[in-house]
Scaffold this motif. Structure first.
Motif, PDB file in Angstrom:
ATOM      1  N   VAL A 276       0.881  -1.170   0.000  1.00  0.00           N
ATOM      2  CA  VAL A 276       0.000   0.000   0.000  1.00  0.00           C
ATOM      3  C   VAL A 276       0.918   1.220   0.000  1.00  0.00           C
ATOM      4  CG1 VAL A 276      -1.788   1.256   1.255  1.00  0.00           C
ATOM      5  CG2 VAL A 276      -1.771  -1.243   1.287  1.00  0.00           C
ATOM      6  N   PRO A 277       0.953   1.959  -1.089  1.00  0.00           N
ATOM      7  CA  PRO A 277       1.913   3.056  -1.201  1.00  0.00           C
ATOM      8  C   PRO A 277       1.510   4.260  -0.361  1.00  0.00           C
ATOM      9  CG  PRO A 277       0.487   2.992  -3.119  1.00  0.00           C
ATOM     10  CD  PRO A 277       0.115   1.809  -2.275  1.00  0.00           C
ATOM     11  N   SER A 278       2.406   5.217  -0.235  1.00  0.00           N
ATOM     12  CA  SER A 278       2.098   6.468   0.463  1.00  0.00           C
ATOM     13  C   SER A 278       0.842   7.071  -0.150  1.00  0.00           C
ATOM     14  CB  SER A 278       3.257   7.455   0.304  1.00  0.00           C
ATOM     15  OG  SER A 278       4.410   6.954   0.918  1.00  0.00           O
ATOM     16  N   GLY A 279      -0.054   7.527   0.720  1.00  0.00           N
ATOM     17  CA  GLY A 279      -1.296   8.109   0.218  1.00  0.00           C
ATOM     18  C   GLY A 279      -2.414   7.089   0.088  1.00  0.00           C
ATOM     19  N   GLY A 280      -2.067   5.796   0.191  1.00  0.00           N
ATOM     20  CA  GLY A 280      -3.069   4.746   0.029  1.00  0.00           C
ATOM     21  C   GLY A 280      -3.820   4.471   1.322  1.00  0.00           C
ATOM     22  N   THR A 281      -5.007   3.913   1.199  1.00  0.00           N
ATOM     23  CA  THR A 281      -5.843   3.603   2.349  1.00  0.00           C
ATOM     24  C   THR A 281      -6.037   2.098   2.415  1.00  0.00           C
ATOM     25  OG1 THR A 281      -6.969   5.669   1.974  1.00  0.00           O
ATOM     26  CG2 THR A 281      -8.066   4.144   3.423  1.00  0.00           C
ATOM     27  N   ALA A 282      -6.091   1.548   3.622  1.00  0.00           N
ATOM     28  CA  ALA A 282      -6.314   0.111   3.750  1.00  0.00           C
ATOM     29  C   ALA A 282      -7.083  -0.172   5.017  1.00  0.00           C
ATOM     30  CB  ALA A 282      -4.977  -0.621   3.784  1.00  0.00           C
ATOM     31  N   PRO A 283      -7.952  -1.222   4.994  1.00  0.00           N
ATOM     32  CA  PRO A 283      -8.657  -1.591   6.222  1.00  0.00           C
ATOM     33  C   PRO A 283      -7.692  -2.176   7.250  1.00  0.00           C
ATOM     34  CG  PRO A 283      -9.258  -3.037   4.382  1.00  0.00           C
ATOM     35  CD  PRO A 283      -8.357  -1.994   3.830  1.00  0.00           C
TER      36      PRO A 283
END
Lengths: 326, 441
Positions: B61-68
């Motif tokens: 999950v790159p910088s700026g990405g969102t993840a549960p």
């Protein structure tokens, strides 16, 4: 400040350095009794005698080799190539000995050798004698390559070249020998590897050296009439290259046009173009333009020769293209 | 064995997190305690630390990405292993054969060709002088999905100015967007009024390259904090609530504050600190108010932890004064000041804004006379504080001018009744009208 021709500036530089250091001597075809094919060495034989101003046979590989040997034992030879077109014969000495000796001897031998002479086209010298060969030398570590454009730079940089402990390729231009400009009085040198802004401007950076600087300056005058202000960067030394000076200018104008007389493929301009996009990519608002000699052997016919060399109109066109004006 | 690094649960209410920035890159050596990334939870930005040493093999999950929460963010390998990037593709995508990949590639190339076919404008349109740009209308308009041509400088400027490139018409060859196009577009944007419907003390950033716009207005992406507020408030709205308002005389508090100022103390308690202090004492004295309604029971807390709302440019946060009933007024003043500073610096730790048993919200500073707040579940009450105002009152047949302040209690009716709320407010009033009791104990 005196107004001198490039020829006089070079003559002064050699005379002053020969005066200053008895190890400096000049060797080449017609440098002595004939006072130089282009009269650059005018009066030097009379002043310093045949031990220090030496006429050679037409043997570029041979006398360049003598220069390499002399440099290895502590002398500071100036080898004159009547034209760098003839230096092609001496490339083995230049590339394999002059450029490598210091490295391969682990620093035991310095190589304070200066090889100077005419580079590029003059008038109708045809395919074999009109070439701009700077890239043959800038390719090799161990060689410094200088290509000045105005009398002051010729003098200051030739003096630095003679004093440098590495092989310096010093490129002149037949059509610039009579070009006049102000030269500071008294002793001065210009450091190798330091460029110069020949004209300040805001809209587009033009990078050129040697004769092409004058093409760029003429284009600047024309463009000014249309309200376009170009900045002319003269690296003066091609290797080591004053790349930061170029980068700073491109950061200001967001455009770059490289003007060089050499052929386009794998030219010094190609390398400069690579370095600009690599280092100031985010500042570019247009593709980098290159103005080169046409990719053909130089024609003898004078109209075709004119077409094959970069002209003011070519520079204007490239500048306008980078400004999205055409 | 490589270890999977997963999205941590940084607060009880966190369901997803956003990677603000990776502090380590693929191939970096990681020591326990090293900060791997900054993660924005629903309430704060926190540091994501490594617990074991290793080499960061891959970032999923790159910088700026969102993840549960629980999703794999990155893979940590033993020291000496090679980053996945430099390993053959088959290793990473075992299920996908090279053949299908080739097919995919071919398909993609064809798609690109197709799009480019649509894209390329007639030759004569390409020659546009920047001097005549302003009146040229035939500049190239791209399909929104097609590749956008822009000069490197234009790309950088667009990012800096928050210009959405899909909205900009390029004037260069093949519709290339150049600096002038970006500057013109940004200027035009500036002159057009911003389409915001919700008033906000500080206007949020309207444009960033990611934010799409629709015909009715600009679409603002929800921050973690904003989505948390939305979720919690909707939940709170489900609570059967009643509200009670009381007008409290504040002359004594104001006098004490004046005296405090004269003493030259560095931290003078604010009105809010007095209320925090009074509420904490009242909750201690009247624990029926310090409760939470659960499905089959009511929890009466032993401890009094009072939260107070702080308005930030990007939303709302409620730092907590723990054991507020055991702390002196000046301690509360000191602590609340630190918490507010931290909140603005986005440095509040998760434990500093969770676990409260009661909340107060004060809009007095913004000249609000009276308002009602929504309870913050699972708490059962919230006190909304208005401004201290000069008011004309009739006291014993005489007209008097007094400093007065409205407070409004919103309470969960499942756990608290009106009379209980009134009794609680009476205690709060007693403390505030006789603030000496707050100082002496």
């Amino acid at each position: 400040m005196a107004e001198l021709t490039v020829r006089e500036a070079l003559n002064q530089a050699m005379a002053e350095e020969m005066e200053r250091d008895p190890n400096v001597f000049l060797m080449g075809e017609e440098v002595g009794f004939y006072n130089g094919a282009y009269k650059v060495s005018q009066g030097l034989l009379d002043r310093f005698g045949p031990m220090r101003v030496i006429d050679t046979p037409i043997t570029e590989l041979g006398f360049t080799g003598v220069g390499v040997g002399a440099a290895m034992v502590g002398l500071r030879p100036i080898i004159e190539m009547m034209t760098f077109n003839f230096s092609i014969l001496a490339l083995d000495q230049i590339i394999n000995n002059a450029a490598k000796m210091r490295y391969m001897s682990g620093g035991q031998f310095d190589m304070p050798l200066t090889i100077r002479g005419v580079n590029g086209a003059a008038h109708q010298l045809a395919a074999q004698h009109s070439q701009s060969l700077e890239v043959l030398f800038t390719h090799f570590p161990g060689l410094k390559v200088i290509a000045p454009s105005i009398p002051k730079d010729f003098k200051g940089l030739l003096k630095s070249a003679i004093r440098d402990d590495n092989t310096v390729i010093f490129m002149e231009s037949e059509v610039l020998y009579s070009y006049k400009g102000e030269v500071p009085d008294g002793e001065f040198t210009i450091p190798i590897g330091v460029g110069d802004i020949k004209r300040e401007g805001t809209d587009c950076t033009v990078i050129a050296w040697g004769k092409a600087i004058h093409t760029a300056l003429a284009a600047a005058k024309e463009l000014e009439k249309e309200g376009i202000s170009i900045e002319i960067v003269d690296p003066r030394t091609l290797r080591p290259l004053d790349e930061n000076l170029i980068f700073e200018s491109v950061k200001k104008t967001n455009r770059a046009v490289i003007v060089e007389e050499a052929l386009p493929f794998s030219s010094v301009g190609s390398e400069i173009s690579y370095r600009i996009q690599k280092n100031v990519f985010d500042y570019l608002d247009a593709p980098i333009e290159k103005v080169n000699g046409k990719d053909v052997p130089m024609p003898y016919n004078k109209h075709l020769e004119h077409l094959a060399l970069p002209q003011v109109a070519d520079v204007i066109q490239s500048v306008k293209r980078s400004l999205y004006l055409i | 064995m490589p270890t999977k690094l997963t999205m941590p649960r940084l607060s009880d209410t966190m369901t997803t997190g956003k990677i603000i920035e990776w502090k380590k890159k693929v191939g970096d050596k990681v020591e326990p305690g090293d900060v791997l990334a900054e993660i924005e939870s629903d309430k704060a930005t926190m540091e994501f630390e490594a617990f074991e040493e290793g080499i960061l093999l891959e970032i999923l999950v790159p910088s700026g990405g969102t993840a549960p929460v629980g999703e794999v963010l990155a893979i940590l390998g033993e020291v000496g292993t090679v980053p996945l990037e430099s390993q053959p593709t088959s290793f990473r995508q075992e299920s996908k054969s090279i053949e299908t990949e080739n097919k995919d590639l071919q398909k993609k190339t064809e798609e690109i060709k197709k799009v480019e076919g649509v894209d390329v404008p007639p030759k004569d349109v390409q020659k546009i002088s920047p001097l005549t740009l302003k009146d040229k209308k035939e500049t190239v308009v791209r399909e929104p999905s097609s590749r956008i041509l822009a000069s490197p400088l234009a790309l950088r400027l667009a990012a800096e100015l928050g210009v959405d490139l899909t909205q900009v018409k390029g004037s260069g060859p093949d519709g290339r967007i150049i600096r002038e196009d970006i500057e013109r577009y940004a200027k035009m944007k500036e002159q057009t009024p911003h389409p915001i419907s919700v008033p906000s003390p500080t206007p949020p950033k309207i444009q960033s390259p990611k934010q799409p716009t629709s015909s009715e207005g600009t679409i603002l992406e929800l921050t973690q904090m904003r989505s948390a507020i939305a979720r919690r408030m909707a939940e709170g709205w489900q609570t059967p609530m009643f509200t009670l308002t009381m007008d409290i005389r504040m002359d004594a508090v104001e006098q004490i504050r004046e005296q405090w100022k004269e003493l030259g103390k560095s931290v003078v308690p604010t009105i809010n600190d007095f209320v925090l202090c009074a509420v904490s004492r009242a909750l201690h004295q009247y624990p029926q108010m310090n409760v939470s309604f659960r499905e089959n029971s009511i929890v009466q807390y032993h401890d009094v932890h009072v939260a107070f709302a702080v308005a930030l440019p990007e939303g709302l946060i409620t730092p907590v004064i723990f054991h507020a009933d055991k702390k002196s007024l000046s301690q509360i003043a000191e602590e609340s000041k630190q918490l507010i500073d931290k909140a603005f610096a986005k440095k509040l730790q998760i434990e500093e804004f969770s676990g409260s048993t009661f909340t107060i919200s004060n809009l007095g500073k913004m000249d609000i006379e009276h308002f009602t707040a929504i309870v913050n579940p699972p708490e059962a009450g919230i006190l909304a504080i208005g401004r201290v105002r000069e008011a004309v009152v009739v006291r014993g047949g005489e007209i008097a001018i007094e400093q007065r302040m409205y407070v409004t209690l919103s309470a969960d009716h499942r756990a608290i009744d009106g009379a209980m709320g009134a009794e609680f407010l009476g205690i709060v009033r007693k403390f505030l009208e006789h603030p000496i009791s707050l100082i002496l104990d």
